[in-house]
Write a protein that holds these residues in place. Structure first.
Motif, PDB file in Angstrom:
ATOM      1  N   ALA A 271      61.701  54.133  22.364  1.00 45.90           N
ATOM      2  CA  ALA A 271      62.635  54.954  21.593  1.00 45.90           C
ATOM      3  C   ALA A 271      64.042  54.350  21.569  1.00 45.90           C
ATOM      4  O   ALA A 271      64.906  54.842  20.844  1.00 45.90           O
ATOM      5  CB  ALA A 271      62.686  56.376  22.147  1.00 45.90           C
ATOM      6  N   GLU A 272      64.264  53.305  22.340  1.00 47.16           N
ATOM      7  CA  GLU A 272      65.550  52.600  22.286  1.00 47.16           C
ATOM      8  C   GLU A 272      65.587  51.571  21.155  1.00 47.16           C
ATOM      9  O   GLU A 272      66.650  51.020  20.834  1.00 47.16           O
ATOM     10  CB  GLU A 272      65.835  51.898  23.622  1.00 47.16           C
ATOM     11  CG  GLU A 272      64.928  50.723  23.956  1.00 47.16           C
ATOM     12  CD  GLU A 272      63.605  51.129  24.605  1.00 47.16           C
ATOM     13  OE1 GLU A 272      62.917  50.234  25.138  1.00 47.16           O
ATOM     14  OE2 GLU A 272      63.255  52.327  24.590  1.00 47.16           O
ATOM     15  N   ASN A 273      64.459  51.302  20.526  1.00 51.39           N
ATOM     16  CA  ASN A 273      64.365  50.247  19.512  1.00 51.39           C
ATOM     17  C   ASN A 273      64.803  50.776  18.151  1.00 51.39           C
ATOM     18  O   ASN A 273      64.204  51.720  17.625  1.00 51.39           O
ATOM     19  CB  ASN A 273      62.932  49.741  19.402  1.00 51.39           C
ATOM     20  CG  ASN A 273      62.336  49.283  20.725  1.00 51.39           C
ATOM     21  OD1 ASN A 273      61.124  49.328  20.897  1.00 51.39           O
ATOM     22  ND2 ASN A 273      63.156  48.865  21.672  1.00 51.39           N
ATOM     23  N   ILE A 274      65.838  50.178  17.578  1.00 54.38           N
ATOM     24  CA  ILE A 274      66.371  50.650  16.297  1.00 54.38           C
ATOM     25  C   ILE A 274      66.534  49.486  15.321  1.00 54.38           C
ATOM     26  O   ILE A 274      65.964  48.407  15.517  1.00 54.38           O
ATOM     27  CB  ILE A 274      67.689  51.429  16.481  1.00 54.38           C
ATOM     28  CG1 ILE A 274      68.779  50.541  17.108  1.00 54.38           C
ATOM     29  CG2 ILE A 274      67.469  52.670  17.324  1.00 54.38           C
ATOM     30  CD1 ILE A 274      70.166  51.124  17.021  1.00 54.38           C
ATOM     31  N   TRP A 275      67.355  49.654  14.298  1.00 55.78           N
ATOM     32  CA  TRP A 275      67.507  48.689  13.216  1.00 55.78           C
ATOM     33  C   TRP A 275      68.816  48.995  12.502  1.00 55.78           C
ATOM     34  O   TRP A 275      69.409  50.059  12.684  1.00 55.78           O
ATOM     35  CB  TRP A 275      66.352  48.822  12.203  1.00 55.78           C
ATOM     36  CG  TRP A 275      66.243  50.234  11.693  1.00 55.78           C
ATOM     37  CD1 TRP A 275      65.545  51.261  12.270  1.00 55.78           C
ATOM     38  CD2 TRP A 275      66.938  50.810  10.564  1.00 55.78           C
ATOM     39  NE1 TRP A 275      65.748  52.441  11.568  1.00 55.78           N
ATOM     40  CE2 TRP A 275      66.589  52.192  10.523  1.00 55.78           C
ATOM     41  CE3 TRP A 275      67.794  50.304   9.603  1.00 55.78           C
ATOM     42  CZ2 TRP A 275      67.071  53.053   9.555  1.00 55.78           C
ATOM     43  CZ3 TRP A 275      68.285  51.155   8.623  1.00 55.78           C
ATOM     44  CH2 TRP A 275      67.918  52.513   8.605  1.00 55.78           C
ATOM     45  N   PHE A 276      69.269  48.089  11.667  1.00 52.30           N
ATOM     46  CA  PHE A 276      70.342  48.411  10.717  1.00 52.30           C
ATOM     47  C   PHE A 276      70.290  47.434   9.555  1.00 52.30           C
ATOM     48  O   PHE A 276      69.687  46.365   9.630  1.00 52.30           O
ATOM     49  CB  PHE A 276      71.723  48.424  11.382  1.00 52.30           C
ATOM     50  CG  PHE A 276      72.275  47.072  11.732  1.00 52.30           C
ATOM     51  CD1 PHE A 276      73.103  46.375  10.861  1.00 52.30           C
ATOM     52  CD2 PHE A 276      71.982  46.486  12.962  1.00 52.30           C
ATOM     53  CE1 PHE A 276      73.614  45.130  11.188  1.00 52.30           C
ATOM     54  CE2 PHE A 276      72.488  45.243  13.308  1.00 52.30           C
ATOM     55  CZ  PHE A 276      73.305  44.557  12.413  1.00 52.30           C
TER      56      PHE A 276
END
Length: 335
Positions: free
Chosen positions: A279-284
């Motif tokens: 759940a710490e894995n994100i994007w932009f």
């Protein structure tokens, strides 16, 4: 730098897996999460991942991937993560706008943020006073941005729109009468409020955090989650087209799109938080006049969401300073 204006959009709890891979067939075909798998398959499925993600997010993959940059495809070793340990909404949004993964912010409680945020910093700069506005789906944002300290324009959840244009008054009526499937203002109304404000008042910095992706995911409604993702891609495309049609914004505006946290995998896709792996894995994503057209960034590396705060300021020609520690800007976006 050519950037004179910033638009930042956030898709609450939007997973990187759908950004870079399109719809997840394992979740589609789990009737615990998807009521009409055939409809999702027909609309969004393709065996080719490149085509599949383009069906879900056409603006991302036909415009940003050509003219901008997308970060966070972990399959390519390009990592974007939250730096705070909680992997929750308030800590994530606070980290994004203050540049500081403050461990004292550990829940979604409505507490006033003591950290200085980049929007109030920009609002203090010459030519930007009163030109920074936020339109948010969630009631958290007056607290995240501490509007009582800095006087920022923050319209959140079912706040009335104190503007006398016919369009804004119509939106007030729509807010009053609409169903509330996520117990907050529908993202479409948040978006239209922000769009009408932009057309009427010409802000130099506009922040639009949306919420339906997270709300539908928590309910385990994958078809509704995917529908919200696709609709928000269309809203982003609509806003980008509007910006390019306005002389004040055309070739002077950088748009940043991101989220506040990721989600789990398999049956845990509905959840996030300190106990949920991944759940710490994100994007932009980012597009604008100073952004090199790298498309999907394949270079291995590690970026944290808190770096976006200083990056926004640098794009406008400012160096973000505040009493709290601030993560450094993202050099590959700036150069």
């Amino acid at each position: 730098m050519k950037t004179e204006r910033i638009v930042m959009i956030a898709l609450d709890g939007m997973r990187w897996q759908e950004i870079f891979g399109g719809v997840d067939s394992a979740i589609i075909h789990n009737n615990k999460f998807t009521k009409d798998a055939k409809d999702l398959d027909r609309t969004f499925w393709d065996a080719d991942k490149s085509e599949r993600r383009k069906k879900l997010l056409p603006f991302f993959w036909t415009t940003i991937a050509v003219k901008g940059q997308l970060y966070g495809n972990r399959d390519l070793g390009n990592y974007v993560d939250v730096a705070n340990p909680y992997k929750l909404t308030y800590p994530g949004f606070s980290e994004t706008v203050t540049g500081n993964p403050d461990t004292a912010i550990r829940s979604n409680a409505l507490i006033i943020n003591k950290n200085i945020n980049v929007f109030e910093f920009i609002n203090q700069q010459e030519g930007y006073q009163g030109k920074v506005a936020t339109f948010a789906t969630s009631e958290l944002f007056p607290y995240v941005l501490n509007k009582w300290r800095n006087g920022l324009i923050v319209n959140a959840n079912f706040d009335s729109l104190p503007y006398n244009t016919p369009q804004m008054q119509m939106l007030n009526e729509m807010q009053r009468l609409t169903a509330k499937p996520i117990e907050e203002r529908p993202d479409l109304l948040t978006y239209f409020a922000a769009r009408e404000y932009l057309k009427s008042y010409r802000p130099k910095v506009l922040y639009i955090p949306l919420g339906e992706t997270d709300a539908f995911a928590h309910k385990g409604l994958y078809d509704m989650y995917i529908g919200a993702v696709h609709a928000e891609d269309a809203m982003i495309a609509d806003l980008w087209a509007l910006l390019q049609s306005m002389p004040e914004y055309k070739d002077k505006t950088t748009m940043i799109i991101t989220c506040d946290h990721g989600r789990g995998v398999k049956d845990e896709w509905t959840s996030h938080g300190p106990k949920i792996d991944h759940a710490e894995n994100i994007w932009f994503a980012v597009i604008g006049p100073d952004i090199k057209p790298l498309g999907e960034v394949s270079r291995p590396g590690q970026i944290y969401q808190g770096q976006l705060a200083a990056t926004m300021a640098e794009l406008l020609g400012f160096h973000f300073t505040a009493p709290q520690k601030i993560l450094p800007p993202i050099e590959s976006v700036l150069h």
